[in-house]
Design a protein around this motif. Structure first.
Motif, mmCIF file in Angstrom:
data_model
loop_
_atom_site.group_PDB
_atom_site.id
_atom_site.type_symbol
_atom_site.label_atom_id
_atom_site.label_comp_id
_atom_site.label_asym_id
_atom_site.label_seq_id
_atom_site.Cartn_x
_atom_site.Cartn_y
_atom_site.Cartn_z
ATOM 1 N N SER A 78 -0.113 1.781 0.923
ATOM 2 C CA SER A 78 0.513 3.109 1.059
ATOM 3 C C SER A 78 0.022 4.209 0.311
ATOM 4 O O SER A 78 -0.313 3.723 -0.798
ATOM 5 C CB SER A 78 1.963 2.943 0.866
ATOM 6 O OG SER A 78 2.900 2.062 1.635
ATOM 7 N N VAL A 79 -0.213 5.275 0.907
ATOM 8 C CA VAL A 79 -0.876 6.512 0.075
ATOM 9 C C VAL A 79 0.413 7.578 -0.218
ATOM 10 O O VAL A 79 0.248 8.489 -1.215
ATOM 11 C CB VAL A 79 -1.685 7.220 0.892
ATOM 12 C CG1 VAL A 79 -2.901 6.092 0.906
ATOM 13 C CG2 VAL A 79 -1.316 7.686 2.082
ATOM 14 N N ASP A 89 -3.676 9.055 -2.380
ATOM 15 C CA ASP A 89 -4.738 8.414 -1.703
ATOM 16 C C ASP A 89 -6.043 8.511 -2.385
ATOM 17 O O ASP A 89 -6.723 9.542 -2.209
ATOM 18 C CB ASP A 89 -4.925 9.243 -0.218
ATOM 19 C CG ASP A 89 -5.702 8.542 0.854
ATOM 20 O OD1 ASP A 89 -6.445 8.019 0.257
ATOM 21 O OD2 ASP A 89 -5.785 9.061 1.963
ATOM 22 N N SER A 93 -5.920 13.097 5.178
ATOM 23 C CA SER A 93 -6.297 11.802 6.066
ATOM 24 C C SER A 93 -4.889 11.589 7.013
ATOM 25 O O SER A 93 -4.014 12.061 7.014
ATOM 26 C CB SER A 93 -6.476 10.712 5.230
ATOM 27 O OG SER A 93 -5.319 10.038 4.650
ATOM 28 N N TYR A 141 -9.551 9.082 -0.350
ATOM 29 C CA TYR A 141 -9.905 10.153 0.159
ATOM 30 C C TYR A 141 -9.488 11.306 -0.793
ATOM 31 O O TYR A 141 -9.501 12.547 -0.267
ATOM 32 C CB TYR A 141 -9.073 10.605 1.501
ATOM 33 C CG TYR A 141 -9.705 9.427 2.668
ATOM 34 C CD1 TYR A 141 -11.102 9.734 3.198
ATOM 35 C CD2 TYR A 141 -8.840 8.043 2.976
ATOM 36 C CE1 TYR A 141 -11.504 8.785 4.171
ATOM 37 C CE2 TYR A 141 -9.517 7.346 3.901
ATOM 38 C CZ TYR A 141 -10.689 7.584 4.517
ATOM 39 O OH TYR A 141 -11.242 6.803 5.387
ATOM 40 N N LEU A 190 -2.245 10.010 5.086
ATOM 41 C CA LEU A 190 -1.542 10.887 4.256
ATOM 42 C C LEU A 190 -0.464 11.704 4.864
ATOM 43 O O LEU A 190 0.598 11.755 4.649
ATOM 44 C CB LEU A 190 -2.610 11.670 3.381
ATOM 45 C CG LEU A 190 -1.740 12.754 2.451
ATOM 46 C CD1 LEU A 190 -1.087 11.706 1.317
ATOM 47 C CD2 LEU A 190 -2.690 13.560 1.742
ATOM 48 N N ASN A 202 -6.650 12.520 -1.650
ATOM 49 C CA ASN A 202 -5.718 13.516 -1.123
ATOM 50 C C ASN A 202 -6.096 14.664 -0.439
ATOM 51 O O ASN A 202 -5.420 15.594 -0.349
ATOM 52 C CB ASN A 202 -4.730 14.083 -2.494
ATOM 53 C CG ASN A 202 -3.801 12.908 -2.932
ATOM 54 O OD1 ASN A 202 -3.684 11.852 -2.434
ATOM 55 N ND2 ASN A 202 -2.770 13.331 -3.723
#
Length: 248
Positions: free
Chosen positions: A3-4, A21, A29, A24, A32, A26
């Motif tokens: 989970s992000v 995340d 993505s 990436y 997200l 944040n």
């Protein structure tokens, strides 16, 4: 799959929403965006929460569009309106505090500004860098920036696409607390405790009243931003800038 977006009731009636995340950094993505939407749906469904704290991790709050999403818009395959992540805080029934302990880039900064309370970090970079890529602003930037920062500073941010540290914005008189990064979340929690002392029904009623003009104005401005995107986003120069800027 990891989970992000992490949701936690850190104290009775206070929910912390952390974007993390780290792959990436944040950027928006798919994971997200989808998890943020799901998290706010869960918050809306819970009748005990009174206030939300939205924050990031380490030196990142939210970092705007991914290379892939920007190229997809350039190619006409997507629009930023396909999934509304930018005004989740605005549409949330209860007050939202954006504890922007890290960098807020492009749409990431705009998403934070749609919150009811904003706290910035002195060390972090905040920028509305849409024009750096050669396309006009989206995500409701032309709606919320003038309302939160005034027209003069908003024009400067949007047209120049310059980077500003929180300390720079503090000198320019932004109407938000600007604190050392390590103090941002604690300040948000203290503010959340003050808010949570009030009856939930009254909080919801008052927030709905206060943000009604923005909610009413936003759809037409989004429509205008999409129209500008149709004229500016498909330039070959924009594609080259996306590749060059992400390549750095």
């Amino acid at each position: 799959m990891k989970s992000v977006v992490h949701i936690e009731e850190i104290e009775p009636e206070i929910v912390l929403l952390r974007m993390q995340d780290d792959v990436y950094k944040n950027t928006f993505s798919k994971a997200l965006i989808d998890e943020l939407i799901d998290a706010f749906d869960a918050i809306q469904a819970n009748q005990t929460y009174k206030v939300v704290i939205l924050t990031g991790y380490d030196t990142y709050f939210a970092s705007g569009g991914t290379r892939e999403s920007l190229l997809a818009i350039h190619e006409g395959k997507e629009k930023f309106t396909d999934k509304n992540v930018y005004s989740l805080a605005l549409n949330c029934d209860i007050p939202v505090i954006a504890a922007m302990q890290g960098h807020g880039i492009g749409g990431g900064l705009i998403m934070g500004l749609f919150a009811d309370f904003v706290i910035l970090s002195r060390e972090s970079v905040y920028t509305t860098n849409f024009m750096k890529y050669g396309f006009t602003p989206g995500m409701g930037a032309t709606c919320i920036l003038p309302r939160k920062l005034g027209i003069s500073l908003s024009e400067e941010l949007l047209i120049t696409s310059a980077n500003y540290r929180g300390a720079d914005l503090e000198k320019r008189g932004v109407p938000f607390p600007v604190l050392p990064r390590v103090e941002v979340l604690n300040h948000a929690v203290e503010l959340a405790r003050e808010i949570a002392e009030k009856p939930r029904y009254s909080l919801v009623l008052l927030k709905n009243h206060l943000v009604a003009p923005i909610r009413q104005e936003l759809p037409s401005i989004i429509e205008q931003e999409v129209t500008m995107h149709e004229k500016t986003f498909h330039q070959q120069e924009v594609r080259e800038r996306i590749h060059n800027l992400f390549g750095k």
